[in-house]
Design a protein around this motif. Structure first.
Motif, PDB file in Angstrom:
ATOM      1  N   ASP A  33      -2.321 -18.008 -48.067  1.00 22.12           N
ATOM      2  CA  ASP A  33      -3.000 -17.492 -49.260  1.00 22.12           C
ATOM      3  C   ASP A  33      -2.031 -16.709 -50.153  1.00 22.12           C
ATOM      4  OD1 ASP A  33      -5.407 -18.603 -48.479  1.00 22.12           O
ATOM      5  OD2 ASP A  33      -6.232 -16.716 -47.686  1.00 22.12           O
ATOM      6  N   ALA A  34      -1.157 -15.909 -49.535  1.00 22.85           N
ATOM      7  CA  ALA A  34      -0.178 -15.136 -50.304  1.00 22.85           C
ATOM      8  C   ALA A  34       0.806 -16.061 -51.016  1.00 22.85           C
ATOM      9  CB  ALA A  34       0.569 -14.163 -49.386  1.00 22.85           C
ATOM     10  N   ASN A  64      -9.360 -15.064 -29.537  1.00 23.80           N
ATOM     11  CA  ASN A  64      -8.247 -14.472 -30.265  1.00 23.80           C
ATOM     12  C   ASN A  64      -7.769 -15.449 -31.329  1.00 23.80           C
ATOM     13  OD1 ASN A  64      -5.962 -13.279 -31.210  1.00 23.80           O
ATOM     14  ND2 ASN A  64      -5.007 -12.967 -29.225  1.00 23.80           N
ATOM     15  N   ALA A  65      -8.127 -15.167 -32.560  1.00 22.90           N
ATOM     16  CA  ALA A  65      -7.722 -16.034 -33.670  1.00 22.90           C
ATOM     17  C   ALA A  65      -6.704 -15.333 -34.558  1.00 22.90           C
ATOM     18  CB  ALA A  65      -8.948 -16.432 -34.482  1.00 22.90           C
ATOM     19  N   SER A  66      -6.034 -14.316 -34.027  1.00 23.21           N
ATOM     20  CA  SER A  66      -5.129 -13.520 -34.850  1.00 23.21           C
ATOM     21  C   SER A  66      -3.984 -14.356 -35.424  1.00 23.21           C
ATOM     22  CB  SER A  66      -4.576 -12.332 -34.068  1.00 23.21           C
ATOM     23  OG  SER A  66      -3.812 -12.771 -32.965  1.00 23.21           O
ATOM     24  N   ASN A 106      -5.434 -16.439 -38.196  1.00 17.61           N
ATOM     25  CA  ASN A 106      -5.729 -15.570 -39.336  1.00 17.61           C
ATOM     26  C   ASN A 106      -4.453 -15.166 -40.068  1.00 17.61           C
ATOM     27  OD1 ASN A 106      -8.481 -15.640 -38.834  1.00 17.61           O
ATOM     28  ND2 ASN A 106      -8.459 -13.780 -37.602  1.00 17.61           N
ATOM     29  N   SER A 107      -3.406 -14.873 -39.313  1.00 22.75           N
ATOM     30  CA  SER A 107      -2.126 -14.506 -39.924  1.00 22.75           C
ATOM     31  C   SER A 107      -1.560 -15.664 -40.732  1.00 22.75           C
ATOM     32  CB  SER A 107      -1.120 -14.083 -38.855  1.00 22.75           C
ATOM     33  OG  SER A 107      -1.543 -12.917 -38.204  1.00 22.75           O
ATOM     34  N   ALA A 108      -1.664 -16.854 -40.195  1.00 23.25           N
ATOM     35  CA  ALA A 108      -1.167 -18.032 -40.909  1.00 23.25           C
ATOM     36  C   ALA A 108      -1.952 -18.251 -42.198  1.00 23.25           C
ATOM     37  CB  ALA A 108      -1.261 -19.266 -40.014  1.00 23.25           C
TER      38      ALA A 108
END
Length: 81
Positions: free
Chosen positions: A32-33, A20-22, A25-27
């Motif tokens: 990036d944003a 689970n790398a969610s 990934n969210s970070a």
């Protein structure tokens, strides 16, 4: 949540829930944003500076332009990470 993580802390957090790398990934998506937003802001500032440079003249103008350009370079470096 601590301000800083050691390498061991990161390893532990990444392996606590295998597969689970969610959160990671969210970070990354958030980072990036943020980077994209800073880049767009730096580009807008550069465009405004170009317009101002075309209209101002004289000694005060040169000093102001140099200060603005230095600030824009710092913002661009910040945006690049």
């Amino acid at each position: 949540m601590p301000d800083r993580y050691t390498g061991a802390d990161l390893y532990d957090r990444m392996h606590r829930v295998p597969g689970n790398a969610s959160t990671l990934n969210s970070a990354k998506q958030a980072a990036d944003a943020l980077k994209s937003g800073h880049t767009k802001l730096a580009d807008r500032i550069r465009a405004i500076q170009t317009k101002l440079d075309c209209t101002w003249s004289g000694d005060t103008s040169a000093k102001t332009q140099a200060d603005r350009k230095a600030a824009a370079r710092r913002l661009h470096r910040f945006a690049k990470g």
